[in-house]
Design a protein around this motif. Structure first.
Motif, PDB file in Angstrom:
ATOM      1  N   LEU A 122       8.450  12.095   6.789  1.00  0.00           N
ATOM      2  CA  LEU A 122       8.734  13.355   6.109  1.00  0.00           C
ATOM      3  C   LEU A 122       8.321  13.361   4.640  1.00  0.00           C
ATOM      4  O   LEU A 122       7.702  14.307   4.184  1.00  0.00           O
ATOM      5  CB  LEU A 122      10.216  13.754   6.230  1.00  0.00           C
ATOM      6  CG  LEU A 122      10.744  13.968   7.637  1.00  0.00           C
ATOM      7  CD1 LEU A 122      12.226  14.337   7.587  1.00  0.00           C
ATOM      8  CD2 LEU A 122       9.966  15.032   8.375  1.00  0.00           C
ATOM      9  N   PHE A 123       8.663  12.336   3.887  1.00  0.00           N
ATOM     10  CA  PHE A 123       8.318  12.260   2.469  1.00  0.00           C
ATOM     11  C   PHE A 123       7.747  10.884   2.166  1.00  0.00           C
ATOM     12  O   PHE A 123       8.084   9.902   2.823  1.00  0.00           O
ATOM     13  CB  PHE A 123       9.562  12.489   1.590  1.00  0.00           C
ATOM     14  CG  PHE A 123      10.297  13.745   1.919  1.00  0.00           C
ATOM     15  CD1 PHE A 123       9.811  14.971   1.510  1.00  0.00           C
ATOM     16  CD2 PHE A 123      11.476  13.710   2.651  1.00  0.00           C
ATOM     17  CE1 PHE A 123      10.488  16.140   1.827  1.00  0.00           C
ATOM     18  CE2 PHE A 123      12.163  14.864   2.962  1.00  0.00           C
ATOM     19  CZ  PHE A 123      11.664  16.082   2.546  1.00  0.00           C
ATOM     20  N   ARG A 124       6.914  10.808   1.149  1.00  0.00           N
ATOM     21  CA  ARG A 124       6.320   9.528   0.760  1.00  0.00           C
ATOM     22  C   ARG A 124       7.382   8.520   0.329  1.00  0.00           C
ATOM     23  O   ARG A 124       7.215   7.322   0.439  1.00  0.00           O
ATOM     24  CB  ARG A 124       5.315   9.756  -0.360  1.00  0.00           C
ATOM     25  CG  ARG A 124       4.478   8.536  -0.659  1.00  0.00           C
ATOM     26  CD  ARG A 124       3.336   8.853  -1.540  1.00  0.00           C
ATOM     27  NE  ARG A 124       2.328   9.481  -0.707  1.00  0.00           N
ATOM     28  CZ  ARG A 124       1.195   9.958  -1.167  1.00  0.00           C
ATOM     29  NH1 ARG A 124       0.927   9.902  -2.435  1.00  0.00           N
ATOM     30  NH2 ARG A 124       0.323  10.510  -0.347  1.00  0.00           N
ATOM     31  N   LEU A 163       0.837  -1.197   0.000  1.00  0.00           N
ATOM     32  CA  LEU A 163       0.000   0.000   0.000  1.00  0.00           C
ATOM     33  C   LEU A 163       0.869   1.243   0.000  1.00  0.00           C
ATOM     34  O   LEU A 163       2.024   1.210   0.429  1.00  0.00           O
ATOM     35  CB  LEU A 163      -0.895   0.015   1.251  1.00  0.00           C
ATOM     36  CG  LEU A 163      -1.884  -1.135   1.373  1.00  0.00           C
ATOM     37  CD1 LEU A 163      -2.597  -1.082   2.707  1.00  0.00           C
ATOM     38  CD2 LEU A 163      -2.890  -1.086   0.234  1.00  0.00           C
ATOM     39  N   THR A 164       0.318   2.336  -0.481  1.00  0.00           N
ATOM     40  CA  THR A 164       1.038   3.609  -0.479  1.00  0.00           C
ATOM     41  C   THR A 164       1.302   4.024   0.964  1.00  0.00           C
ATOM     42  O   THR A 164       0.395   3.987   1.790  1.00  0.00           O
ATOM     43  CB  THR A 164       0.192   4.687  -1.176  1.00  0.00           C
ATOM     44  OG1 THR A 164      -0.101   4.252  -2.496  1.00  0.00           O
ATOM     45  CG2 THR A 164       0.927   6.008  -1.231  1.00  0.00           C
TER      46      THR A 164
END
Length: 115
Positions: free
Chosen positions: A55-57, A31-32
């Protein structure tokens, strides 16, 4: 039939088993990664939950070790922010003192001397 990748596969294995679930024992990497829970603060506690994005995907926390380092890094960034704020205040105070003393000496020089 279509099966949600976050739901258990029914095989009981907890692995990918053809169900679309790519998981570690920490979170579901299929999953994302999620950056915010709408229901409040939560920890990744199940192999069926999405991983937490730090912090970031592009920086998913896919293991307990990464999660621990993210907690330590967040704590250290807070300390660094406080230290930078303190240093900034000290530099600004030093600059004000320097400007005051140089402007005061210039004022005395511009006063005409009367004999």
């Amino acid at each position: 039939t279509v099966q949600c990748p976050a739901s258990p596969s029914g095989s009981g294995s907890g692995g990918s088993g053809g169900s679309g679930v790519r998981s570690t024992e920490f979170c579901n990497t299929g999953l994302t990664p999620i950056t915010m829970w709408m229901t409040g603060f939560q920890l990744a506690k199940s192999p069926y939950d999405p991983c937490i994005a730090y912090l970031f995907r592009e920086w998913p926390l896919t293991s307990r070790v990464k999660f621990a380092f993210a907690c330590i890094g967040t704590f250290l960034m807070g300390i660094a922010c406080g230290a930078l704020g303190y240093a900034r205040a000290k530099i600004a105070a030093h600059g004000r003192r320097t400007r005051i003393s140089s402007s005061a000496s210039m004022d005395f020089r511009s006063v005409p001397l009367v004999p």
